[in-house]
Design a protein around this motif. Structure first.
Motif, PDB file in Angstrom:
ATOM      1  N   VAL A  50      11.076  44.164 -11.974  1.00 19.51           N
ATOM      2  CA  VAL A  50      10.382  45.096 -12.870  1.00 19.51           C
ATOM      3  C   VAL A  50      11.251  45.409 -14.078  1.00 19.51           C
ATOM      4  CG1 VAL A  50       9.520  47.460 -13.053  1.00 19.51           C
ATOM      5  CG2 VAL A  50       8.902  46.076 -11.089  1.00 19.51           C
ATOM      6  N   LEU A  51      12.537  45.625 -13.861  1.00 19.50           N
ATOM      7  CA  LEU A  51      13.440  45.904 -14.987  1.00 19.50           C
ATOM      8  C   LEU A  51      13.542  44.717 -15.936  1.00 19.50           C
ATOM      9  CD1 LEU A  51      16.329  47.835 -13.194  1.00 19.50           C
ATOM     10  CD2 LEU A  51      14.530  48.767 -14.662  1.00 19.50           C
ATOM     11  N   ILE A  52      13.521  43.519 -15.405  1.00 17.44           N
ATOM     12  CA  ILE A  52      13.550  42.320 -16.256  1.00 17.44           C
ATOM     13  C   ILE A  52      12.275  42.225 -17.075  1.00 17.44           C
ATOM     14  CG2 ILE A  52      13.456  39.791 -16.189  1.00 17.44           C
ATOM     15  CD1 ILE A  52      15.410  39.921 -13.818  1.00 17.44           C
ATOM     16  N   LYS A  53      11.145  42.456 -16.460  1.00 14.74           N
ATOM     17  CA  LYS A  53       9.859  42.347 -17.177  1.00 14.74           C
ATOM     18  C   LYS A  53       9.693  43.441 -18.212  1.00 14.74           C
ATOM     19  CE  LYS A  53       8.473  38.709 -15.264  1.00 14.74           C
ATOM     20  NZ  LYS A  53       8.506  37.485 -16.018  1.00 14.74           N
ATOM     21  N   MET A  54      10.283  44.621 -17.961  1.00 14.65           N
ATOM     22  CA  MET A  54      10.206  45.714 -18.934  1.00 14.65           C
ATOM     23  C   MET A  54      11.180  45.508 -20.091  1.00 14.65           C
ATOM     24  SD  MET A  54       9.752  48.999 -16.436  1.00 14.65           S
ATOM     25  CE  MET A  54      10.207  50.113 -17.715  1.00 14.65           C
ATOM     26  N   GLY A  55      12.131  44.611 -19.939  1.00 14.50           N
ATOM     27  CA  GLY A  55      13.087  44.333 -20.997  1.00 14.50           C
ATOM     28  C   GLY A  55      14.356  45.167 -20.915  1.00 14.50           C
TER      29      GLY A  55
END
Length: 86
Positions: A78-83
């Motif tokens: 999730v943190l990767i997808k949120m940037g």
């Protein structure tokens, strides 16, 4: 025995996909090599997790460990997808 088999199959599948997605995000190689590496790594992780479940008499200990690893991996996804994580 069936409960252990089904839980190890599905949790191992989800956890191996999640970990493979995290690793592939940070690999600095071409997409086609990432796909091949992800395919091989995902299968090996999945088989290893199924084997891990059958190393214990009860299902509680491996289930708690795999669910905690799955939670950490999902949070990282999730943190990767949120940037947040580059």
């Amino acid at each position: 025995m069936w409960r252990k088999t089904l839980l190890s199959f599905f949790i191992g599948l989800v956890l191996s996909v999640s970990i493979t997605l995290n690793i592939n995000h940070f690999l600095p190689i071409d997409v086609d090599i990432k796909l091949l590496a992800g395919y091989i790594l995902g299968f090996l992780l999945w088989a290893g997790l199924i084997t891990y479940f059958f190393c214990f008499e009860t299902i509680r200990k491996p289930l708690l460990r795999c669910l905690s690893a799955l939670f950490i991996s999902l949070v990282l996804n999730v943190l990767i997808k949120m940037g947040v994580v580059a």
